[in-house]
Enzyme design. Structure first.
Site, short mmCIF file in Angstrom:
data_model
loop_
_atom_site.label_atom_id
_atom_site.label_comp_id
_atom_site.label_asym_id
_atom_site.label_seq_id
_atom_site.Cartn_x
_atom_site.Cartn_y
_atom_site.Cartn_z
N GLU A 46 0.86 -1.17 0.00
CA GLU A 46 0.00 0.00 0.00
C GLU A 46 0.91 1.23 0.00
OE1 GLU A 46 -2.79 0.12 3.19
OE2 GLU A 46 -3.91 -1.61 2.47
N ASP A 57 -6.02 8.30 10.04
CA ASP A 57 -4.64 8.02 10.44
C ASP A 57 -4.32 8.55 11.83
OD1 ASP A 57 -3.93 6.71 8.08
OD2 ASP A 57 -3.65 8.62 7.06
N TYR A 171 -10.45 -5.45 2.95
CA TYR A 171 -9.67 -4.86 4.04
C TYR A 171 -10.60 -4.70 5.25
CZ TYR A 171 -6.27 -1.60 6.23
OH TYR A 171 -5.39 -0.98 7.06
#
Length: 272
Positions: A46, A57, A171
């Site tokens: 990634e 994040d 994912y």
């Protein structure tokens, strides 16, 4: 990409998908890190596009984005790193991990033209809800780019719809918070992964917080592999000054390889 990953699983190899931020600490180091990860046993990479407001994040990857942006990296330059990686021997898939705004600013036609030109294999956009991704998923199919879908424990009501449309791999987000290393995982995550695995026709991987070999061994009992981000970015941060300099780059990559190889049981620590 899906066929490639399933071949690895057929050889009894669990998937190891590392995340690195393009341009952290610079472009040349990013190329070296990608090649090192391939040698360490990565199934795919990634490649994160630095963004000034990364909602998903944690602080480690936020700092990586700041370092990258300060060095002048952007989505176009990041994609242009991939052919340089290929020229030096990278063969595994590259998945572009980007927030939606950089794609919108570039324009969809320009984005896919660049993705095609620079041999981008996959696309993952964490802030684009599945219900709003239909148009982009169709564009991905037209340009031979695999659109990667994400599911979280909060996705229960939408799970079957997301799973049935998944391509490449699915994912699974291991928590409700942001990315970052953690010590343990809630038991409900394992139940969630088992449920997704039963429904999915594509490989199922889990990310957000995977930071040790013990985590990998525990989680891959109920899924096909892991995404490792913050734990590797912390190592990049630690080695940043060495990675920037030509005369210390190889030694820094060797140190990084030791960390990366800890997430795969059969990895060989080597940069040469």
């Amino acid at each position: 990409m899906q066929e490639y990953l399933q071949k690895q699983l057929a050889q009894n190899k669990k998937l190891f998908i590392p995340f690195i931020t393009a341009g952290d600490p610079n472009g040349e180091a990013t190329i070296g890190l990608a090649l090192t990860l391939q040698k360490a046993g990565a199934s795919a990479i990634e490649l994160g596009i630095p963004y000034s407001d990364p909602l998903a994040d944690g602080p480690v990857i936020q700092r990586a984005s700041q370092r990258s942006l300060s060095a002048g990296m952007n989505i176009v330059k990041a994609m242009e790193l991939v052919p340089a990686m290929r020229e030096r021997g990278l063969t595994i898939p590259i998945i572009l991990f980007t927030y939606y705004n950089p794609v919108l600013q570039l324009g969809k036609e320009s984005f896919f033209a660049l993705a095609e030109k620079n041999t981008i294999d996959g696309l993952l956009i964490p802030d684009l809800p599945f219900e709003e991704s239909g148009d982009l998923r169709e564009s991905c199919r037209q340009h031979d780019v695999t659109f990667i879908s994400m599911v979280a424990p909060t996705s229960v009501q939408r799970l079957k719809k997301i799973v049935s449309n998944a391509e490449g791999f699915l994912y699974c987000v291991s928590s409700l918070g942001v990315t970052g290393s953690r010590k343990t995982f809630d038991q409900r995550i394992f139940d969630f992964l088992s449920e997704v695995k039963q429904e999915a026709a594509v490989p199922v991987v889990v990310g957000f917080g995977v930071s040790s070999k013990e985590h990998v061994e525990e989680l891959t009992k109920v899924c096909d592999g892991v995404v490792v981000g913050s734990a590797l970015i912390e190592e990049v941060e630690r080695l940043s000054s060495k990675l920037k300099e030509e005369d210390s780059l190889d030694a820094a990559l060797l140190e990084f390889a030791e960390k990366a190889s800890s997430f795969v049981s059969d990895a060989k620590v080597s940069t040469g």
